[in-house]
Design an enzyme around this catalytic site. Structure first.
Site: not given
Lengths: 400, 262
Positions: A49, A104, A109, A115, A180
């Site tokens: 991404c 990154s 990360e 990847q 919630g």
């Protein structure tokens, strides 16, 4: 000699609207790599991404570059000004930094390592790309093992999970009550579940108050993120539940604004309450910690890039060294053949001794030239040395 | 030789204590150096005790000072079980300064040299001193775990932004380790005291102050076990009770042995 070319764009150079138009899924990445590798080249596509990068190993660098740019421009012409081009050592260093998470958005990360591995697997790779990707994965793992760059949480949900581990240790079998169901609370719950915790109840604050009060003595973690205008869970309710918990600790994470949980809950013995501000401050601190670790990670990556450079440069002289050794071996065997009439009188062990001695002489003679040629290759004189050796020993004439 | 071994042990323990302080300010190298200090110091002290045992004719830790040295060794031994793990380094901040201070006191009392042949030589007494000291070492470790629990719990309550910067054992882990340590130590103390009482009765001696204080210690630690296992006590309350029990251990170890050993 094969050279390494990198063409790509990332979050540093292109906004998401542009990046998403050149993003490649698994099949597209595999197909593009295969297409770019036509004509004896090697290619791999790294698409995440945050980046789309094409790594090509080719003898004709300019053509490889043109083809790679054209491939990305065919997906989105506007991407061309946002492309960066790197070669050989710089390209390898970039890949190593990417694998280490140093390029990154969130330093260190962990997802990027997988990847890079996938890009390697889907690529059409040969000697050069195999080497550079394997070394990138090694550098990525080494950085994570030798620095703390990837250990601290980088999001509010991960921080909540890390705090839960500080309270409970293992989260295996711990139960969560979700008040919630906002996006961040879902992420926090997912993070806890990935560590072994289980959701025991997802409750709406208004309609299920009785169920909440019933469940509260049994759960270990409460995550609240309702849209309620006021406090959903009062300190008195929690205090009542605590009496039935026999000293068991309770972690409460309030992700709502306005807050769902009474701040006085934090004063109760055995209760640990965190609100969104507290969690965000923790994340901000851990991110700055990651950035501090990044300096150490850069040093590790630089060493790996230097190793790759040495190996890559040695490719300049490897054919000459191989030819030289083959030539020497050929001469040794020919001379032994000539002496066959004399050697025929020797017994088996004596023959083996002669073989060993002559091989040793050849190896010792060639050792220093081999080392010097490799050193020269790193210093960019490799081609000159290789040519000289070829000329002095008549290696090209033999090949002709 | 005992002299030669005492100083390395003391210096290495001292280095460890300083190293653990350094590790609080900047986690990393200082903590690793401290852990090696504990390991090597423990080896030096083990050799020191072996030399004492080989030299003396009889039980070599029969004075309060020499038994203090043995006590330090037991505490450090118990700490070494977990202390080498990164998350437990902070425990060293409590244990090692204590070890250094007690070793210095033992030295001042003449408990780290040789030539103190003891009139205490029967097996019952060896078992009595050994078991009581081992139990006290366990209580010391449990108190250190409890102190770390209270410190970490306060941090978790206050929730500073740096809360995740330091690796500390989870509250639940500290709590359960303290309980397990006490669960091992109470039977040792019970047995040690029982053996001592058998000897007391056999010799027709009277109760002294240290026996009374030891009995009080035993009661507190038994209460700790009972309240935790039956009464549902856990966390902060249990940690404070462990610290109270430790105060009695200190009283027994430091203030009263002079009368008991005399």
């Amino acid at each position: 000699m094969m050279r390494l070319v990198l063409i790509g764009t990332s979050h540093h150079h292109a906004p998401v609207e542009l990046r998403e138009r050149v993003a490649l899924d698994r099949d597209e990445a595999e197909a593009l790599a295969a297409r770019l590798a036509e004509g004896g080249r090697e290619a791999a596509c790294l698409s995440t991404c945050n980046r789309t990068e094409l790594y090509v190993a080719a003898v004709d660098v300019e053509q490889a570059e043109l083809d790679a740019v054209e491939a990305l421009a065919s997906l989105e012409p506007e991407v061309e000004p946002a492309l960066y081009k790197l070669h050989d050592r710089a390209a390898a260093l970039h890949l190593f930094r990417v694998a280490a998470g140093l390029d990154s958005l969130v330093p260190g990360e962990g997802e990027i390592l997988g990847q890079v591995r996938l890009a390697h697997e889907l690529g059409t790779t040969g000697v050069l790309l195999d080497r550079v990707f394997r070394q990138a994965l090694h550098a990525g793992r080494k950085v994570r093992a030798q620095t703390a760059i990837g250990t601290s949480p980088s999001s509010v949900s991960a921080a909540a999970a890390a705090l839960a581990e500080q309270v409970f240790g293992s989260l295996e079998g711990r139960s969560i009550l979700l008040l919630g169901a906002g996006k961040v609370s879902e992420q926090a719950a997912r993070n806890l579940r990935s560590r072994g915790a289980e959701i025991s109840l997802v409750a709406n604050s208004k309609t299920e108050r009785a169920r909440i009060e019933e469940e509260l003595p049994a759960v270990d973690v409460v995550i609240a993120s309702t849209n309620a205008a006021g406090v959903v869970l009062e300190a008195a309710t929690v205090a009542d539940a605590l009496r039935r918990r026999r000293g068991r600790r309770l972690l409460l994470v309030d992700l709502a604004v306005p807050r769902d949980l009474d701040p006085a809950i934090g004063e109760l013995d055995g209760c640990y309450l965190y609100d969104i501000d507290g969690l965000e401050q923790i994340v901000s601190e851990t991110l700055s910690g990651r950035r501090r670790e990044a300096d150490r990670a850069e040093a590790i990556v630089a060493v790996e890039a230097e190793k790759f450079h040495e190996w890559h440069a040695s490719l300049d002289v490897v054919p000459a060294i191989a030819s030289l050794r083959a030539r020497a071996e050929e001469i040794r065997e020919a001379e032994l053949q000539k002496a066959e009439s004399l050697l025929g009188r020797l017994d088996e062990s004596q023959r083996r001794a002669v073989e060993a001695v002559t091989a040793q002489i050849v190896n010792k003679l060639l050792h220093l030239p081999t080392v010097r040629m490799k050193q020269a290759a790193v210093a960019a004189d490799g081609v000159l040395y290789a040519e000289t050796v070829r000329h002095l020993f008549g290696l090209d004439e033999d090949e002709r | 030789l005992a002299e030669l071994l005492f100083w390395p042990a003391l210096l290495l323990y001292g280095e460890a204590a300083v190293g653990y302080f350094g590790d609080v300010r900047r986690p990393g190298g200082a903590g690793r150096a401290a852990t090696w200090g504990v390991r090597l110091g423990w080896l030096a002290q083990t050799a020191l005790l072996a030399v004492q045992a080989a030299r003396d004719d009889g039980f070599p830790w029969g004075t309060w000072a020499s038994s203090l040295s043995l006590f330090v060794w037991l505490v450090v031994s118990a700490y070494l079980i977990w202390g080498c793990r990164r998350r437990y380094r902070l425990l060293g901040l409590v244990v090692m300064p204590l070890a250094v201070a007690l070793l210095v006191i033992a030295r001042a009392g003449g408990g780290t040299g040789g030539g103190t042949a003891s009139h205490y030589s029967n097996l019952f007494l060896v078992v009595h001193v050994g078991l009581v000291l081992a139990a006290f070492a366990g209580f010391t470790l449990a108190a250190a775990l409890s102190a770390l629990y209270i410190w970490q719990e306060r941090r978790l309550k206050a929730s500073p932004a740096t809360i995740l910067r330091r690796q500390v054992p989870a509250l639940a882990t500290l709590d359960s380790l303290a309980l397990r340590t006490v669960a091992w130590s109470v039977p040792l103390l019970t047995l040690g005291v029982a053996v001592g009482l058998v000897r007391l009765v056999a010799r027709g001696d009277r109760l002294d102050a240290v026996i009374a204080a030891t009995a009080a210690t035993w009661v507190v630690w038994c209460a700790y076990l009972g309240l935790r296992l039956v009464g549902g006590w856990a966390g902060r309350r249990a940690a404070y009770l462990a610290l109270a029990g430790f105060v009695l251990v200190v009283v027994v170890r430091l203030a009263l042995p002079a009368t008991h050993f005399a």
